[in-house]
Design an enzyme around this catalytic site. Structure first.
Site, PDB file in Angstrom:
ATOM      1  CG  HIS A  88      -0.345   9.403  -3.813  1.00 17.75           C
ATOM      2  ND1 HIS A  88       0.469  10.142  -3.007  1.00 17.75           N
ATOM      3  CD2 HIS A  88      -0.324   8.146  -3.307  1.00 17.75           C
ATOM      4  CE1 HIS A  88       0.963   9.381  -2.049  1.00 17.75           C
ATOM      5  NE2 HIS A  88       0.500   8.161  -2.213  1.00 17.75           N
ATOM      6  CG  HIS A 133       3.525  12.995  -1.899  1.00 23.14           C
ATOM      7  ND1 HIS A 133       3.735  14.268  -1.393  1.00 23.14           N
ATOM      8  CD2 HIS A 133       3.460  12.173  -0.831  1.00 23.14           C
ATOM      9  CE1 HIS A 133       3.822  14.211  -0.070  1.00 23.14           C
ATOM     10  NE2 HIS A 133       3.651  12.948   0.289  1.00 23.14           N
ATOM     11  NE  ARG A 158       4.737  -3.694  -3.147  1.00 18.40           N
ATOM     12  CZ  ARG A 158       5.528  -3.648  -2.089  1.00 18.40           C
ATOM     13  NH1 ARG A 158       5.318  -2.715  -1.173  1.00 18.40           N
ATOM     14  NH2 ARG A 158       6.513  -4.498  -1.918  1.00 18.40           N
ATOM     15  CB  THR A 181      -5.282   8.585   0.439  1.00 15.66           C
ATOM     16  OG1 THR A 181      -4.006   8.933   0.966  1.00 15.66           O
ATOM     17  CG2 THR A 181      -6.126   9.851   0.300  1.00 15.66           C
ATOM     18  NE  ARG A 182      -2.517   5.359   7.654  1.00 19.26           N
ATOM     19  CZ  ARG A 182      -1.578   4.517   7.245  1.00 19.26           C
ATOM     20  NH1 ARG A 182      -1.810   3.690   6.248  1.00 19.26           N
ATOM     21  NH2 ARG A 182      -0.396   4.495   7.837  1.00 19.26           N
TER      22      ARG A 182
END
Length: 569
Positions: A201, A198, A287, A193-194
């Site tokens: 996730h 939340h 995605r 992740t960057r």
């Protein structure tokens, strides 16, 4: 021992050898690495880019660009190149060793230069990123920031780059493998992740670990990401704020100092290989994984599932399995997150979702962010860094011909903003900057660019610290204006104002007599006469000044700032 837990080769020499190399390196030509090159070098040296032994040779580079394979057929989707200026390349001979240093001059490695060539950057952009389109941040970097010449050759690691932040969270591939061995973890699924984490996730990562029957590694990128992303200091504080939502015995978090390229499908394969080197057996592919957003035509650069398709095609050879990223939405009736494509009664229930764009809007405008969407601790951290827009710093950047009225309108705008109060206002006028900041510079393209970059740097510091910067240079080149925009948009809004006065009107006004001197050839490289001006294609506002009062022009900018929420109406 499972293969994913066995130690992997690194490029570092022993401590004693490193001390000798450091002493000998005083006689070598030195290359000061860019931030991106430091990220690449660190992962080369610690095995994150295994099996690469250095920066790609020309033959390996061509193979990677054309078919994602090095010359010996090894799968590798991303060119890892040492780009340098033509001037530096002229000082280097093949077979020569050079010292690779960080930006403070500390030596990190030596490199034996085996190859030196001028790449076809347009071809690289087409093949690696799918289009030679400057709207792609990596393509823009390739054409406007990267050096013109590539050097290739094996690297000898002396010491790793020093990180003063979050040191306990930074692990090399071998350190992570040792941790997994110690914990008895045989299967590990990595989450890349960057962005801040939340609730969606969290649900996604829980499900991925359960589906793979694996432990979870949250492995966020803290190197270079996409311009405009939330800074990694804020993001890591957000990750730490939600870690206690995960079971400590089955979840770990480590930071990856990777310079992302936002290359979509190729990037997903690259991320998978890097995670395999870190000891992971599974990898969550999202995605539109590592997508850079919209191209120049306003369309997505990559299809939403292109990355998953390419990863699936190569996963057996890579030796790491893909876990599909499910698009999670909140079902209000059941007060839980569910995969969007698995909700059978979607017509009978209320489905809630907040996009990244909507989240940024709510943060910018100080609006509520519901608890079903994110954790209060995460929102609190985000609000510390991203106050409402009317309290953020910003830059108004005027551009136009000499005599177009930039300075006059900028002065009027400054007075209006100072009258409103609330934030300090600084005017960086072209003539004032030339006198106080760039007095030694001439008017060649190189010097003009350097002058504008200096203005951009000062404006970015003002913006970062909550002030308002008003800039009024000619700034004739689109590429330089874009670079300044990127520098500033890390910290706040950038409003480009094109003062669209015609060259004929500017020449008619010519209070300083500059156009007359330029026409007579007494001033060389004069914008609009003997040097080009790139007309802004999409400025936030364009001002027509002929037969329009200065006050009215400044008021148009004020109205724009109000509409953007940067000042209160």
């Amino acid at each position: 021992m499972p293969q994913n837990l066995a130690p992997i080769p690194e490029l570092y020499v022993s401590y004693d050898s490193a001390q000798k190399l450091k002493a000998d390196a005083g006689d070598l030509i030195s290359h000061d690495l860019t931030p991106r090159q430091i990220c690449d070098l660190e992962l080369l040296m610690n095995g994150g880019f295994n099996p690469l032994k250095g920066f790609l040779s020309e033959e390996d580079y061509n193979g990677v660009v054309e078919n994602m394979r090095t010359a010996d057929g090894t799968l590798w989707p991303m060119p890892i190149t040492l780009d340098v200026t033509e001037k530096f390349a002229e000082t280097v001979e093949l077979g020569q060793d050079i010292a690779l240093r960080d930006q403070e001059g500390v030596i990190l490695a030596t490199m034996t230069v085996t190859d030196k060539w001028v790449p076809n950057k347009s071809r690289e952009a087409e093949k690696v990123f799918g289009a030679d389109d400057l709207a792609h941040p990596a393509v823009n970097y390739l054409h406007n920031h990267a050096g013109a010449v590539y050097l290739g050759g094996p690297v000898t690691g002396i010491q790793q780059p020093v990180h003063y932040d979050f040191r306990a969270r930074r692990d090399t591939p071998n350190e992570l493998r040792a941790y997994f061995r110690k914990m008895g973890w045989r299967k590990v699924v990595a989450f890349q992740t960057r962005n801040p984490l939340h609730r969606a996730h969290q649900e996604l990562t829980f499900r991925a670990a359960k589906e793979a029957q694996a432990n979870l590694l949250i492995h966020p990128v803290v190197g270079l990401t996409k311009p405009g992303d939330i800074d990694h200091f804020t993001r890591v504080r957000c990750y730490e704020a939600v870690l206690d939502q995960y079971p400590a015995s089955t979840t770990a978090m480590s930071l990856l100092n990777l310079a992302m390229r936002m290359a979509g499908p190729r990037e997903a394969v690259w991320h998978g290989l890097i995670r395999k080197n870190h000891g992971c057996t599974h990898f969550i592919v999202g995605r539109d994984h590592a997508g850079p957003g919209k191209n120049s035509a306003g369309d997505d650069f990559y299809g939403p599932y292109d990355a998953q398709d390419l990863f699936r095609e190569h996963q057996e050879e890579m030796g790491i399995e893909m876990v599909d990223f499910k698009h999670m939405v909140y079902v209000q009736d059941r007060a839980q997150y569910e995969p969007a494509d698995e909700i059978a009664d979607k017509d009978d229930v209320t489905i809630l979702n907040i996009s990244g764009t909507e989240l940024r809007r709510r943060l910018a405008e100080g609006l509520e962010i519901p608890e079903w969407f994110s954790f209060p601790t995460v929102v609190e951290e985000l609000r510390k860094t991203r106050p409402p827009r009317a309290k953020q710093g910003f830059t108004v950047f005027f551009t136009g011909f000499s005599g177009s009225g930039k300075s006059t309108i900028a002065n009027a705008l400054m007075v209006k903003l100072m009258e409103m109060g609330g934030r300090p206002v600084t005017l960086l006028d072209g003539d004032i900057v030339r006198k106080n900041l760039s007095s030694e510079l001439g008017f060649s393209k190189e010097h003009r660019d350097l002058n504008i970059r200096r203005i951009g740097y000062v404006a970015s510091e003002i913006t970062k610290n909550g002030g308002i910067a008003i800039c009024a240079p000619i700034a004739p080149y689109a590429s330089t204006r874009r670079a300044v925009r990127e520098d500033i948009e890390q910290f706040g809004a950038f409003i480009e104002v094109h003062v669209a006065t015609s060259i004929e009107e500017c020449e008619r006004r010519d209070r300083k007599g500059l156009y007359k001197l330029a026409r007579e050839g007494k001033i060389k490289e004069f914008t609009g006469i003997s040097d080009p001006y790139d007309v802004p294609e999409n400025p936030e506002i364009s001002l027509e000044t002929e037969s329009v009062e200065v006050d009215n022009c400044a008021h148009q900018v004020i109205l724009k700032l109000e509409s953007m929420g940067l000042i209160k109406g």
